[in-house]
Design a protein around this motif. Structure first.
Motif, PDB file in Angstrom:
ATOM      1  N   GLN A  28       1.233  -1.145  -0.539  1.00  0.00           N
ATOM      2  CA  GLN A  28      -0.029   0.255   0.448  1.00  0.00           C
ATOM      3  C   GLN A  28       0.795   1.365   0.300  1.00  0.00           C
ATOM      4  OE1 GLN A  28      -3.181  -0.199  -0.186  1.00  0.00           O
ATOM      5  NE2 GLN A  28      -3.210  -2.347   0.118  1.00  0.00           N
ATOM      6  N   ALA A  29       2.189   1.216   0.747  1.00  0.00           N
ATOM      7  CA  ALA A  29       2.805   2.677  -0.035  1.00  0.00           C
ATOM      8  C   ALA A  29       3.316   2.612  -0.819  1.00  0.00           C
ATOM      9  CB  ALA A  29       4.463   1.685   0.828  1.00  0.00           C
ATOM     10  N   SER A  30       3.915   3.726  -1.442  1.00  0.00           N
ATOM     11  CA  SER A  30       3.909   4.593  -1.940  1.00  0.00           C
ATOM     12  C   SER A  30       4.909   4.343  -3.272  1.00  0.00           C
ATOM     13  CB  SER A  30       4.526   6.620  -2.058  1.00  0.00           C
ATOM     14  OG  SER A  30       6.034   6.470  -1.575  1.00  0.00           O
ATOM     15  N   PRO A  31       5.178   3.886  -4.581  1.00  0.00           N
ATOM     16  CA  PRO A  31       6.307   3.430  -5.526  1.00  0.00           C
ATOM     17  C   PRO A  31       7.883   3.572  -4.629  1.00  0.00           C
ATOM     18  CG  PRO A  31       5.155   3.786  -7.043  1.00  0.00           C
ATOM     19  CD  PRO A  31       4.335   4.724  -6.275  1.00  0.00           C
ATOM     20  N   GLN A  32       7.505   4.665  -4.504  1.00  0.00           N
ATOM     21  CA  GLN A  32       9.093   5.370  -4.181  1.00  0.00           C
ATOM     22  C   GLN A  32       9.615   4.819  -2.816  1.00  0.00           C
ATOM     23  OE1 GLN A  32      10.669   6.436  -6.078  1.00  0.00           O
ATOM     24  NE2 GLN A  32      11.811   8.661  -5.560  1.00  0.00           N
ATOM     25  N   SER A  33       8.233   4.887  -1.768  1.00  0.00           N
ATOM     26  CA  SER A  33       9.328   3.904  -0.860  1.00  0.00           C
ATOM     27  C   SER A  33       9.290   2.379  -1.001  1.00  0.00           C
ATOM     28  CB  SER A  33       7.801   4.081  -0.048  1.00  0.00           C
ATOM     29  OG  SER A  33       8.096   3.366   1.353  1.00  0.00           O
ATOM     30  N   GLN A  34       8.749   2.339  -1.197  1.00  0.00           N
ATOM     31  CA  GLN A  34       8.709   0.299  -2.044  1.00  0.00           C
ATOM     32  C   GLN A  34      10.111   0.137  -2.540  1.00  0.00           C
ATOM     33  OE1 GLN A  34       5.658  -0.803  -4.544  1.00  0.00           O
ATOM     34  NE2 GLN A  34       3.953  -0.843  -2.887  1.00  0.00           N
ATOM     35  N   ILE A  35      10.712   1.104  -3.205  1.00  0.00           N
ATOM     36  CA  ILE A  35      11.752   1.128  -4.283  1.00  0.00           C
ATOM     37  C   ILE A  35      12.819   1.585  -2.979  1.00  0.00           C
ATOM     38  CG2 ILE A  35      12.754   2.369  -5.646  1.00  0.00           C
ATOM     39  CD1 ILE A  35      11.154   2.850  -7.649  1.00  0.00           C
ATOM     40  N   SER A  36      12.894   2.048  -2.540  1.00  0.00           N
ATOM     41  CA  SER A  36      13.802   2.630  -1.180  1.00  0.00           C
ATOM     42  C   SER A  36      14.442   1.517  -0.247  1.00  0.00           C
ATOM     43  CB  SER A  36      13.429   3.806  -0.721  1.00  0.00           C
ATOM     44  OG  SER A  36      12.638   3.998   0.271  1.00  0.00           O
ATOM     45  N   THR A  37      13.343   0.487  -0.006  1.00  0.00           N
ATOM     46  CA  THR A  37      13.003  -0.243   0.964  1.00  0.00           C
ATOM     47  C   THR A  37      13.663  -1.496   0.222  1.00  0.00           C
ATOM     48  OG1 THR A  37      10.988   0.174   1.973  1.00  0.00           O
ATOM     49  CG2 THR A  37      11.347  -2.317   2.263  1.00  0.00           C
ATOM     50  N   VAL A  38      13.284  -1.828  -1.258  1.00  0.00           N
ATOM     51  CA  VAL A  38      13.562  -2.438  -2.475  1.00  0.00           C
ATOM     52  C   VAL A  38      15.412  -2.577  -1.967  1.00  0.00           C
ATOM     53  CG1 VAL A  38      14.400  -3.839  -4.656  1.00  0.00           C
ATOM     54  CG2 VAL A  38      11.587  -4.134  -3.456  1.00  0.00           C
ATOM     55  N   ALA A  39      15.709  -0.847  -2.105  1.00  0.00           N
ATOM     56  CA  ALA A  39      17.480  -1.079  -2.728  1.00  0.00           C
ATOM     57  C   ALA A  39      17.285  -1.053  -1.261  1.00  0.00           C
ATOM     58  CB  ALA A  39      16.989   0.648  -2.835  1.00  0.00           C
ATOM     59  N   GLY A  40      17.460  -0.625  -0.180  1.00  0.00           N
ATOM     60  CA  GLY A  40      18.200  -1.118   0.961  1.00  0.00           C
ATOM     61  C   GLY A  40      18.220  -3.041   0.947  1.00  0.00           C
ATOM     62  N   ARG A  41      17.534  -3.474   0.850  1.00  0.00           N
ATOM     63  CA  ARG A  41      17.295  -4.870   0.891  1.00  0.00           C
ATOM     64  C   ARG A  41      18.483  -5.844   0.227  1.00  0.00           C
ATOM     65  NH1 ARG A  41      11.392  -7.428   1.315  1.00  0.00           N
ATOM     66  NH2 ARG A  41      12.286  -9.048   2.380  1.00  0.00           N
ATOM     67  N   LEU A  42      18.682  -4.725  -0.955  1.00  0.00           N
ATOM     68  CA  LEU A  42      19.677  -5.126  -2.369  1.00  0.00           C
ATOM     69  C   LEU A  42      20.925  -4.830  -1.700  1.00  0.00           C
ATOM     70  CD1 LEU A  42      17.881  -4.866  -6.040  1.00  0.00           C
ATOM     71  CD2 LEU A  42      18.639  -7.117  -4.484  1.00  0.00           C
ATOM     72  N   GLU A  43      20.993  -3.476  -0.747  1.00  0.00           N
ATOM     73  CA  GLU A  43      22.878  -3.322  -0.095  1.00  0.00           C
ATOM     74  C   GLU A  43      22.951  -4.083   0.498  1.00  0.00           C
ATOM     75  OE1 GLU A  43      22.401   0.852   0.834  1.00  0.00           O
ATOM     76  OE2 GLU A  43      21.902   1.712  -1.092  1.00  0.00           O
ATOM     77  N   THR A  44      22.272  -4.928   1.397  1.00  0.00           N
ATOM     78  CA  THR A  44      22.059  -5.134   2.231  1.00  0.00           C
ATOM     79  C   THR A  44      22.825  -6.896   1.616  1.00  0.00           C
ATOM     80  OG1 THR A  44      20.622  -4.537   4.071  1.00  0.00           O
ATOM     81  CG2 THR A  44      21.289  -6.722   4.192  1.00  0.00           C
ATOM     82  N   LEU A  45      21.481  -7.191   1.097  1.00  0.00           N
ATOM     83  CA  LEU A  45      22.495  -8.873   0.480  1.00  0.00           C
ATOM     84  C   LEU A  45      24.060  -8.161  -0.360  1.00  0.00           C
ATOM     85  CD1 LEU A  45      18.954  -9.276  -1.344  1.00  0.00           C
ATOM     86  CD2 LEU A  45      20.093 -11.032   0.309  1.00  0.00           C
ATOM     87  N   GLU A  46      24.129  -7.710  -0.906  1.00  0.00           N
ATOM     88  CA  GLU A  46      25.361  -7.517  -1.334  1.00  0.00           C
ATOM     89  C   GLU A  46      26.614  -6.927  -0.605  1.00  0.00           C
ATOM     90  OE1 GLU A  46      25.051  -3.482  -3.723  1.00  0.00           O
ATOM     91  OE2 GLU A  46      23.785  -4.411  -5.582  1.00  0.00           O
ATOM     92  N   ARG A  47      26.432  -6.805   0.564  1.00  0.00           N
ATOM     93  CA  ARG A  47      27.777  -6.830   2.024  1.00  0.00           C
ATOM     94  C   ARG A  47      27.287  -7.940   2.465  1.00  0.00           C
ATOM     95  NH1 ARG A  47      24.534  -1.809   3.190  1.00  0.00           N
ATOM     96  NH2 ARG A  47      23.153  -2.813   5.258  1.00  0.00           N
ATOM     97  N   ALA A  48      26.439  -8.841   2.162  1.00  0.00           N
ATOM     98  CA  ALA A  48      26.262 -10.078   2.755  1.00  0.00           C
ATOM     99  C   ALA A  48      27.515 -10.831   2.082  1.00  0.00           C
ATOM    100  CB  ALA A  48      24.738 -10.765   2.644  1.00  0.00           C
ATOM    101  N   GLU A  49      26.810 -10.240   0.444  1.00  0.00           N
ATOM    102  CA  GLU A  49      27.791 -11.385  -0.132  1.00  0.00           C
ATOM    103  C   GLU A  49      29.531 -11.245  -0.484  1.00  0.00           C
ATOM    104  OE1 GLU A  49      28.107 -12.156  -5.005  1.00  0.00           O
ATOM    105  OE2 GLU A  49      26.117 -10.870  -4.275  1.00  0.00           O
ATOM    106  N   ILE A  50      29.868 -10.033   0.056  1.00  0.00           N
ATOM    107  CA  ILE A  50      30.802  -9.355  -0.333  1.00  0.00           C
ATOM    108  C   ILE A  50      31.864 -10.159   0.980  1.00  0.00           C
ATOM    109  CG2 ILE A  50      32.072  -7.821   0.452  1.00  0.00           C
ATOM    110  CD1 ILE A  50      30.146  -6.054  -1.488  1.00  0.00           C
ATOM    111  N   ALA A  51      31.069 -10.117   2.584  1.00  0.00           N
ATOM    112  CA  ALA A  51      31.288 -11.348   3.286  1.00  0.00           C
ATOM    113  C   ALA A  51      31.395 -12.329   3.674  1.00  0.00           C
ATOM    114  CB  ALA A  51      30.193 -10.451   4.848  1.00  0.00           C
ATOM    115  N   GLN A  52      30.751 -13.237   2.421  1.00  0.00           N
ATOM    116  CA  GLN A  52      30.935 -14.064   2.395  1.00  0.00           C
ATOM    117  C   GLN A  52      31.670 -15.362   1.433  1.00  0.00           C
ATOM    118  OE1 GLN A  52      27.226 -15.428   1.198  1.00  0.00           O
ATOM    119  NE2 GLN A  52      26.020 -15.394   2.834  1.00  0.00           N
TER     120      GLN A  52
END
Length: 101
Positions: A28-52
């Motif tokens: 129900q959130a705005s598309p900008q909010s959804q995009i920023s949430t997904v972008a934050g999750r992607l950044e977290t995944l990238e950091r985890a991949e680098i750590a691995q």
């Protein structure tokens, strides 16, 4: 030394993984909010991949160091066994010479 570093990195990575609980994307959130949430999750995944990748690199370095140490130990053991064989041969010859006198 590398083992302690690897363990420390693994513990840190596990605690980081436990801390980051993925918050669901609100449909129900705005598309900008959804995009920023997904972008934050992607950044977290990238950091985890680098750590691995870093953990895997550390493990590979440890395996390499163990292989080198194993080869060196094997070489030293072969030399010690050869020296022991020569010593046994000399002692048998010495005993034989003493018995023949």
């Amino acid at each position: 030394m590398a083992g302690a570093e690897l363990l420390k990195s693994a513990i840190k990575g596990f605690s980081d993984w436990q801390k980051r609980r993925a918050e669901p994307v609100d449909p129900q959130a705005s598309p900008q909010s959804q995009i920023s949430t997904v972008a934050g999750r992607l950044e977290t995944l990238e950091r985890a991949e680098i750590a691995q990748a870093e953990l895997v690199r550390n493990m590979a370095e440890q395996i390499n160091a163990l292989s080198v140490s194993h080869a060196e130990l094997s070489r030293k053991l072969s030399l010690a066994l050869a020296a022991a064989g020569v010593a046994i041969l000399l002692s048998v010859v010495a005993i034989g010479v003493n018995l023949l006198r």
